[in-house]
Design a protein around this motif. Structure first.
Motif, PDB file in Angstrom:
ATOM      1  N   VAL A  40       0.745  -1.212   0.020  1.00 39.79           N
ATOM      2  CA  VAL A  40      -0.002   0.005  -0.035  1.00 39.79           C
ATOM      3  C   VAL A  40       0.913   1.200   0.067  1.00 39.79           C
ATOM      4  N   CYS A  41       1.693   1.387   0.888  1.00 40.27           N
ATOM      5  CA  CYS A  41       2.640   2.667   1.072  1.00 40.27           C
ATOM      6  C   CYS A  41       4.168   2.464   0.777  1.00 40.27           C
ATOM      7  N   GLY A  42       4.575   1.303   0.526  1.00 41.46           N
ATOM      8  CA  GLY A  42       6.041   1.102   0.283  1.00 41.46           C
ATOM      9  C   GLY A  42       7.044   0.980   1.529  1.00 41.46           C
ATOM     10  N   LEU A  43       6.308   0.882   2.805  1.00 46.93           N
ATOM     11  CA  LEU A  43       7.299   0.780   3.791  1.00 46.93           C
ATOM     12  C   LEU A  43       8.157  -0.592   4.042  1.00 46.93           C
ATOM     13  N   GLY A  44       9.117  -0.526   4.455  1.00 51.81           N
ATOM     14  CA  GLY A  44       9.810  -1.717   4.709  1.00 51.81           C
ATOM     15  C   GLY A  44       9.195  -2.601   5.830  1.00 51.81           C
ATOM     16  N   LYS A  45       9.644  -3.925   5.819  1.00 51.34           N
ATOM     17  CA  LYS A  45       9.364  -4.739   7.131  1.00 51.34           C
ATOM     18  C   LYS A  45       9.406  -4.143   8.506  1.00 51.34           C
ATOM     19  N   ASP A  46      10.589  -3.319   8.649  1.00 48.55           N
ATOM     20  CA  ASP A  46      10.964  -2.918  10.062  1.00 48.55           C
ATOM     21  C   ASP A  46       9.940  -1.778  10.518  1.00 48.55           C
TER      22      ASP A  46
END
Length: 51
Positions: A40-46
């Motif tokens: 959805v937003c492209g943030l990483g797993k962290d």
């Protein structure tokens, strides 16, 4: 298996996986590739937290 949620609200459900981005259903969070990002937003797993 536990679900993980992104700050944007997307919830990763291991039972569903993320087929469109190469994560098969039944893939536990710890087995999701490290370079996978929120669809959805492209943030990483962290950025995700246990739901």
């Amino acid at each position: 298996m536990e679900k993980y949620i992104c700050p944007c609200g997307y919830e990763y459900d291991p039972e569903q996986g993320d087929i469109e981005n190469g994560v098969e259903p039944g893939t536990a969070w710890e087995n999701v590739p490290e370079d996978w990002v929120c669809p959805v937003c492209g943030l990483g797993k962290d950025a995700f937290e246990k739901a």
